[in-house]
Structure formats: structure tokens, C-alpha cells
Design an enzyme around this catalytic site. Sequence first.
Site, mmCIF file in Angstrom:
data_model
loop_
_atom_site.group_PDB
_atom_site.id
_atom_site.type_symbol
_atom_site.label_atom_id
_atom_site.label_comp_id
_atom_site.label_asym_id
_atom_site.label_seq_id
_atom_site.Cartn_x
_atom_site.Cartn_y
_atom_site.Cartn_z
ATOM 1 N N ARG A 75 1.017 -1.350 -0.054
ATOM 2 C CA ARG A 75 0.113 0.519 -0.304
ATOM 3 C C ARG A 75 0.934 1.120 0.283
ATOM 4 O O ARG A 75 0.626 1.855 -1.094
ATOM 5 C CB ARG A 75 -0.934 -0.323 1.097
ATOM 6 N N LYS A 125 -2.815 6.591 1.660
ATOM 7 C CA LYS A 125 -2.720 7.064 2.773
ATOM 8 C C LYS A 125 -1.977 8.353 3.238
ATOM 9 O O LYS A 125 -0.229 7.570 3.078
ATOM 10 C CB LYS A 125 -1.948 5.392 3.956
ATOM 11 N N GLU A 164 -16.029 6.307 4.584
ATOM 12 C CA GLU A 164 -16.005 5.568 5.206
ATOM 13 C C GLU A 164 -15.638 6.712 5.935
ATOM 14 O O GLU A 164 -16.504 8.252 5.694
ATOM 15 C CB GLU A 164 -14.217 4.954 4.780
#
Length: 342
Positions: A82, A184, A220
Site C-alpha cells: 500500500r 495513505k 468511510e
Amino acid sequence: MEKKNIDWENLGFGYIETEKRYVSNFKDGAWDEGMLTAEANVVMSECACVLQYAQTIFEGMKAYTTEKGQIVIFRPDLNAKRMADSAKRLEMPVFPEERFVDAVVKVVEANKAYVPPYGSGATLYLRPFMFGSNAVIGVKPADEYQFRVFATPVGPYFKGGVKPLTICVSDFDRAAPHGTGNIKAGLNYAMSLHAIVTAHKNGYDENMYLDAATRTKVEETGGANFLFVTKDGKVVTPKSDSILPSITRRSLMAVAKDYLGLEVEEREVYFDEIKDFAECGLCGTAAVISPVGKIVDHGKEICLPSGMNQMGEITKKLYDTLTGIQMGRIEAPDGWIKVVEA
Ligand SMILES: *Cc1c(COP(=O)(O)O)cnc(C)c1O
């Protein structure tokens, strides 16, 4: 090895400086060999790309002690992957995935005295991150980068028992279509700060963000993905290109299917459907799953049937199974547990 004298059960979630962190620098097109260091401070140009244009990405995961006394890390290879995806999106060099895992393991080994004992509920939180470090005044990617991993012990998430959350539908958006919601990056958090401070001021624990384009679909929260359970026991999670792909959520979906034999669905979830769900939870490394008891949309309350006192039945099973796998009480799928110390 002597453990630090820390009151593990009563630790909060705050930064505590530990002994060693890993640092590697990228310069002239290559990463150096990297090393552990005791130096917790970073010194760089006032004009560093990270300071001016927020060129920074991060990861978060935990190391903990299993029932058998092993120190392990949960699926760090997925964090490595990620972070590589995040780096590419922000025009940063990828820190090689095997080196990422190796760096994380080295930091845990070097800070073993800070890995909380089994049963304490506390864990050693690991924070890999990377930032553009050289001076950049015209807008462009940096040429030099620093990759670091530090560790800090954190307390049990559900201290004093599980308390379902009350969340509100945010008036702010978290991520644009085709934006950076799926990586992220610090920038996604900078712009969420006003929204979360506002939610807290209004008495809510968290924000539910809807899709920015139509404001009809669930995305989210600021730092956790949603899981819903239908009244007939199906586990549903929202699908969207602007959601951060939570490793906890992906693991819970696998647990639901392969361990609990439940039907699972990753699909668009309309806000209008929420009133029909039986359970709702937030998934992320910090809590694994936090149950949601109530969702408030501008004064209109949706109360989940699971209520405000406990986790829903399936949420609890998911939580118990995944934490069982993590703590070594239940056999893990291949490759999920990275053993640092046998
Ligand atoms: C980190 C993060 C999550 C949770 O991901 P995990 O890999 O499960 O910890 C969810 N949403 C956002 C926006 C995040 O940054």
C-alpha cells in the site's frame, strides 16, 4: 529481555519515544542501505517539499505478543504494497517492499522491551513514513526523500469495555472522485482535521463521509472503513475508488467468508439503505472493529438494532475471530502472521 516498566493496561494512544527507529535516505536516484538510529528528531531545510507542499505518506500497523509468547506483526507485506501505491501517486520513489518489511522487523527487534505482554491489550504501534526532504520552492516533487519507521507502545482500544459510537454524516467531503482518497497520505488527514473537530464539538465520535460527487453513497470515516451486516447476516462493505483500502477490513471480509461461512459483498452502499442494516462497525488497525450504535444525519437519527451497549452479534464474532488469529489462539491463513521472534 527485561520489559520496560510501563502500566500497559492504562496506556493511552499517544507518542512515547522508544529507543531505536529505522532511517533510509534517497538521494541521486537511489536509497542508501539504511540503519537503526537513536536520533528521534529530523532536521531538514525550511523549504523541504514535505513542509511546503505536504509530500508525505505513511503506514500504520502493530506488533504484539501472542498467546505462545511470540512477537509478531500482522500482514506487513500489505502495508508495504500500500505504501508503494501511495508513493507512486505522490511521485515519490518506492521504498522496496521487502526492505519495508525488513525495516519494520528491525525496529520491533530493537524495541522488544516496548512490546506489551500477551493479555494486556496493549500493542507496539509501528509507523513507517516517507517525505520529500530537500528544498523545493517551485511546485514539483522533491529529489531527496527520507523513509523512517518508529515504534510507540499504545494501550488497549476498548479500555473500560466496548462502547458503540455515535457518528454523524459530515457536511465536508473527505476525498474527490479520482483524487487521493485511496492512498495513505498526510494530506487526507490535514483536510479532515476541521471536520473531526467540528464533529466532536457537536458531540459525535466520528464523521461518516459520503461520496463527494453525489452525496448518496457511504464512503468511510476519517480513518476507518465501514462494515455493515444485513438483517439476514450478510457482511457488506462499501466499494469506491476513493476509499483507503483498509487491511483490517480486507482481513475481516476474508474471516467472514472463510472462517464464519458468511456471505460477503463489496459493493456501492447507498446512505438510504443504512436504516435497514442490523449492525455497523468501523475497521482499522487501532480498534480492529469499533461498533457503531447510532448514525445521525442532520438531526435524523438512525439507531442500529445492535444498540448502544454492545457489539452486534456478527460484529463480535468477526472481532473475536480476527483478534484470535492475531493473538495466535486461532490458526491464521498462510502469510498473515510475520514472526519477529519465535
Ligand atoms: C489507515 C486507514 C484506514 C484503516 O486501514 P488499516 O490498514 O485497516 O489500518 C482506513 N481509512 C483511512 C482513511 C486510513 O487512513
